[in-house]
Motif scaffolding. Structure first.
Motif, PDB file in Angstrom:
ATOM      1  N   UNK A 157      13.208  17.164 -46.368  1.00  0.00           N
ATOM      2  CA  UNK A 157      12.021  17.505 -45.579  1.00  0.00           C
ATOM      3  C   UNK A 157      12.504  18.176 -44.292  1.00  0.00           C
ATOM      4  N   UNK A 158      12.015  19.394 -44.033  1.00  0.00           N
ATOM      5  CA  UNK A 158      12.517  20.134 -42.870  1.00  0.00           C
ATOM      6  C   UNK A 158      11.373  20.879 -42.193  1.00  0.00           C
ATOM      7  N   UNK A 159      11.161  20.610 -40.919  1.00  0.00           N
ATOM      8  CA  UNK A 159      10.088  21.295 -40.197  1.00  0.00           C
ATOM      9  C   UNK A 159       9.813  20.606 -38.878  1.00  0.00           C
ATOM     10  N   UNK A 160       8.699  20.981 -38.228  1.00  0.00           N
ATOM     11  CA  UNK A 160       8.358  20.342 -36.954  1.00  0.00           C
ATOM     12  C   UNK A 160       8.093  18.837 -37.147  1.00  0.00           C
ATOM     13  N   UNK A 161       8.207  18.075 -36.065  1.00  0.00           N
ATOM     14  CA  UNK A 161       8.085  16.612 -36.143  1.00  0.00           C
ATOM     15  C   UNK A 161       6.804  16.163 -36.850  1.00  0.00           C
TER      16      UNK A 161
END
Ligand SMILES: Cc1cc2nc3c(=O)[nH]c(=O)nc-3n(C[C@H](O)[C@H](O)[C@H](O)COP(=O)(O)OP(=O)(O)OC[C@H]3O[C@@H](n4cnc5c(N)ncnc54)[C@H](O)[C@@H]3O)c2cc1C
Length: 356
Positions: A316-320
């Protein structure tokens, strides 16, 4: 080494013209000459080693690059190409391949802070088209980045304002995540990236494993890194990408489509610009489409390429906020428990990894 030899020769010449040992015995003169030359040679070699090594990208010190290309996609997104002042000998694309997900730190010298950015194996041509680097090619160490600037943000805004030719300092590479790797495995072909037919991929030595990849906004760079690089990921990847609009990807969108058309990824996109296509309003359909975790059986001999996606790991990769919705909040130093969408489907800390 040419200058090193010249340095030794100059030292001997200097000794003789100043007549250091004209009234000494030849033995003493020779000892003095030999030890002086050796000391200078040692110093020169040390200087050569330090000077040479510090031009190669390292985690220990900063290496200088200049901005060689800029490509504005929209008001907030841009591509920037950084070329090292001295060509790099190490081909990081070959060294890292798809088993390591990596980034570099860019230093903002006025406020003395660093931020991580994820290099892509691309070069931007003079006519602004984007080319994927071929096997063995490192473009002298040129690195291309896809970056979003935030209104209140410090470093991305600063990078975007810099003119062509400006020198910036980089440190790295930093490995953010590593997949298990069999060093004697064959490379996966990626001829489709240049419009050619792929060679069959059923010649793997080991059974590939599948993964899920949830990406939000610029988080897509990590997926692009592992699918575009030399020796790309061998298993199937179920991608769930969330963004405001696909147009913010600029030329990267065409690469994503190529990956999908050539069955490297199974892509589901949610654009938040329209309410009916957003991640949240499609939550029920999304939940149904996400497979449960499959067991990872370790290294097994190659059997067949399974047509069904059976993911053993979710990234999972992205903004908080995105990470939180998909898999529960990530904390500075720990992953935190797996909650959110993945938690409700039985995924857990053994098979989910949150990339900050
Ligand atoms: C391993 C790693 C790889 C990365 N790779 C990339 C990459 O390839 N491309 C890229 O664009 N970024 C990438 N990032 C993020 C990048 O490091 C910076 O955090 C980002 O550019 C913001 O830094 P800034 O100094 O501009 O903003 P900051 O000064 O850190 O932030 C100031 C304000 O900007 C806003 N802001 C900052 N980040 C976000 C966000 N993610 N979501 C919403 N609002 C935000 C907030 O209002 C925040 O208070 C990566 C981060 C990591 C850890």
């Amino acid at each position: 080494m040419k200058w090193l030899t010249a340095g030794v020769r100059r030292a001997s010449t200097k000794a003789s013209t100043h007549g250091i040992s004209t009234n000494k015995t030849p033995l003493i003169r020779n000892i003095l000459l030999a030890s002086g030359s050796a000391a200078i040679a040692t110093l020169s070699w040390k200087y050569y080693q330090i000077n040479d090594s510090q031009t190669e990208l390292s985690r220990e010190y900063f290496t200088k690059y200049h901005i060689s290309k800029k490509y504005a996609i929209d008001q907030n997104h841009f591509l920037v190409q950084l070329t090292p002042l001295k060509p790099q000998r190490v081909n990081l694309w070959k060294e890292m391949n798809s088993s390591k997900l990596w980034s570099v730190e860019v230093m903002q010298p006025q406020i003395m802070v660093v931020r991580n950015y994820t290099p892509l194996p691309l070069k931007i041509d003079d006519n602004n088209s984007v080319e994927v680097l071929r096997d063995g090619e490192n473009a002298d160490g040129t690195l291309t980045f896809y970056i979003k600037q935030y209104t209140q943000g410090e470093v991305a805004r600063w990078i975007n304002r810099l003119p062509l030719g400006h020198v910036v300092e980089l440190r790295g590479p930093f490995v953010e995540y590593e997949f298990p790797e069999n060093v004697d495995e064959v490379k996966r072909d990626r001829s489709f990236l240049w419009g050619n037919q792929d060679n069959a991929n059923s010649n793997f030595k080991y059974q590939p494993f599948d993964i899920l990849f949830f990406t939000g906004g610029t988080g897509i760079v990590t997926l692009l890194q592992m699918t575009l690089t030399e020796s790309p990921f061998r298993g199937k990847i179920g991608v769930y990408h969330s963004c405001r609009s696909l147009s913010e990807l600029g030329p990267l969108h065409a690469l994503l489509t190529k990956l999908e058309d050539n069955k490297r990824i199974e892509l589901r996109i949610n654009e938040s610009k329209e309410k009916y296509t957003s991640f949240r309003s499609n939550a029920t359909a999304l939940l149904k489409s996400i497979p449960p975790p499959y067991p990872y059986n370790g290294t097994e001999p190659f059997k067949t390429v399974n047509s069904k996606l059976e993911p053993v790991q979710a990234l999972v990769c992205g903004p908080d906020g995105f990470i939180s919705t998909v898999s529960g909040p990530i904390y500075d130093t720990t992953q935190g428990p797996i909650k959110g969408i993945l938690g409700s489907l039985g995924w857990n800390n053994a098979n989910v990894y949150k990339l900050s």
